[in-house]
Design an enzyme around this catalytic site. Sequence first.
Site, PDB file in Angstrom:
ATOM      1  N   ASP A 128       1.703   6.299   9.181  1.00 44.98           N
ATOM      2  CA  ASP A 128       0.702   6.439   8.606  1.00 44.98           C
ATOM      3  C   ASP A 128       0.862   7.570   7.482  1.00 44.98           C
ATOM      4  O   ASP A 128       1.652   8.483   7.719  1.00 44.98           O
ATOM      5  CB  ASP A 128      -0.669   6.734   9.248  1.00 44.98           C
ATOM      6  CG  ASP A 128      -2.159   6.729   8.300  1.00 44.98           C
ATOM      7  OD1 ASP A 128      -2.269   5.611   7.617  1.00 44.98           O
ATOM      8  OD2 ASP A 128      -2.589   7.827   8.507  1.00 44.98           O
ATOM      9  N   GLU A 168     -12.399  14.028  -4.877  1.00 43.38           N
ATOM     10  CA  GLU A 168     -12.546  12.964  -3.963  1.00 43.38           C
ATOM     11  C   GLU A 168     -11.641  12.343  -2.936  1.00 43.38           C
ATOM     12  O   GLU A 168     -11.855  11.832  -1.911  1.00 43.38           O
ATOM     13  CB  GLU A 168     -12.799  11.770  -4.935  1.00 43.38           C
ATOM     14  CG  GLU A 168     -11.675  11.174  -5.645  1.00 43.38           C
ATOM     15  CD  GLU A 168     -11.719  11.793  -7.075  1.00 43.38           C
ATOM     16  OE1 GLU A 168     -10.951  11.423  -8.052  1.00 43.38           O
ATOM     17  OE2 GLU A 168     -12.269  12.927  -7.264  1.00 43.38           O
ATOM     18  N   GLU A 219      -0.950  10.177   4.314  1.00 41.05           N
ATOM     19  CA  GLU A 219      -2.090  10.501   3.096  1.00 41.05           C
ATOM     20  C   GLU A 219      -1.621  10.925   1.986  1.00 41.05           C
ATOM     21  O   GLU A 219      -0.490  11.345   1.852  1.00 41.05           O
ATOM     22  CB  GLU A 219      -2.942  11.584   4.017  1.00 41.05           C
ATOM     23  CG  GLU A 219      -3.632  11.379   5.288  1.00 41.05           C
ATOM     24  CD  GLU A 219      -4.523  10.322   5.125  1.00 41.05           C
ATOM     25  OE1 GLU A 219      -5.451  10.082   4.105  1.00 41.05           O
ATOM     26  OE2 GLU A 219      -4.990   9.687   6.441  1.00 41.05           O
ATOM     27  N   HIS A 245      -9.515  11.271   7.675  1.00 36.27           N
ATOM     28  CA  HIS A 245      -8.479  10.602   7.552  1.00 36.27           C
ATOM     29  C   HIS A 245      -7.361  11.577   7.811  1.00 36.27           C
ATOM     30  O   HIS A 245      -6.756  12.151   6.618  1.00 36.27           O
ATOM     31  CB  HIS A 245      -8.359   9.654   6.359  1.00 36.27           C
ATOM     32  CG  HIS A 245      -9.344   8.606   6.165  1.00 36.27           C
ATOM     33  ND1 HIS A 245      -8.897   7.363   6.529  1.00 36.27           N
ATOM     34  CD2 HIS A 245     -10.476   8.277   5.986  1.00 36.27           C
ATOM     35  CE1 HIS A 245      -9.970   6.521   6.446  1.00 36.27           C
ATOM     36  NE2 HIS A 245     -10.856   7.052   6.055  1.00 36.27           N
ATOM     37  N   HIS A 295      -9.271  13.174   3.222  1.00 35.89           N
ATOM     38  CA  HIS A 295      -8.648  13.571   4.417  1.00 35.89           C
ATOM     39  C   HIS A 295      -8.880  15.095   4.591  1.00 35.89           C
ATOM     40  O   HIS A 295      -8.106  15.566   5.499  1.00 35.89           O
ATOM     41  CB  HIS A 295      -7.111  13.234   3.790  1.00 35.89           C
ATOM     42  CG  HIS A 295      -6.927  13.630   2.495  1.00 35.89           C
ATOM     43  ND1 HIS A 295      -6.950  15.065   1.847  1.00 35.89           N
ATOM     44  CD2 HIS A 295      -6.405  12.796   1.489  1.00 35.89           C
ATOM     45  CE1 HIS A 295      -6.627  14.794   0.772  1.00 35.89           C
ATOM     46  NE2 HIS A 295      -6.231  13.648   0.227  1.00 35.89           N
TER      47      HIS A 295
END
Length: 237
Positions: free
Chosen positions: A7, A52, A9, A150, A57
């Site tokens: 994963d 935003e 970010e 996140h 995250h």
Amino acid sequence: MRQIVLDTETTGLDPASGDRVIEVAAIELFNFVPTGGTFHKLVDPERDIPAEATRVHGFTADMLRGKPRFADIADELLDFLGEAEIVAHNAPFDFGFLDAELARAGRPTLDRGRMVDSLDIAKRRYPGLPNSLDALCRRLGVDNSMRTSHNALLDVKLLAEVFLALMGGKQPGLELASGPARRGGAAAAEEAPIIRTPRPIVPSEEELAAHAAFVAKKLKEAVWLQPPFAEPPEPAS
């Protein structure tokens, strides 16, 4: 079979417009069992992080200033990935960002033939239903109560559990092996395989007679006593 659940970010949604990776996390699986092998790096994106994105995250540019650049971690990441399949949720997004970063760092991009998209798997298994990571956690009984933002490290741990559930993965300790357990190192090589002696159960003549009497009394036209299952009668002497 070795697989990597991964994963990322990022600062935004589009690497072509200058968005960058800020976090990479990955977990190693072997034959659908987590090995404990992990990779996790925070990355200085060398640019601002829009508000935003921070709301998603939780990272700001100040928090990541001084962290290694992606070019500094590229070789370590590629070594960890090896030649394994790479599992990600909405995998084209993660592959797109990693390819952009790898190209910027002068490293080879990822072979799309290695890509396994858990979102695509979920959509085929649950057509018409929400298939976000949170939705799948709820549906598959994966505890995501600690997920308030996140975070790649947390998300990849949840995704590994979700992926194993989607694939009917094995739980550690439930594999049957013909040789030493896969623990690595010299100790594993020295372990002797477990040998079990067969212990057949042979009924006595009395037990066989009692069973035949029970069948004759309780069952009419038992299937295994009818042709072609029944043994042919012995020829007359």
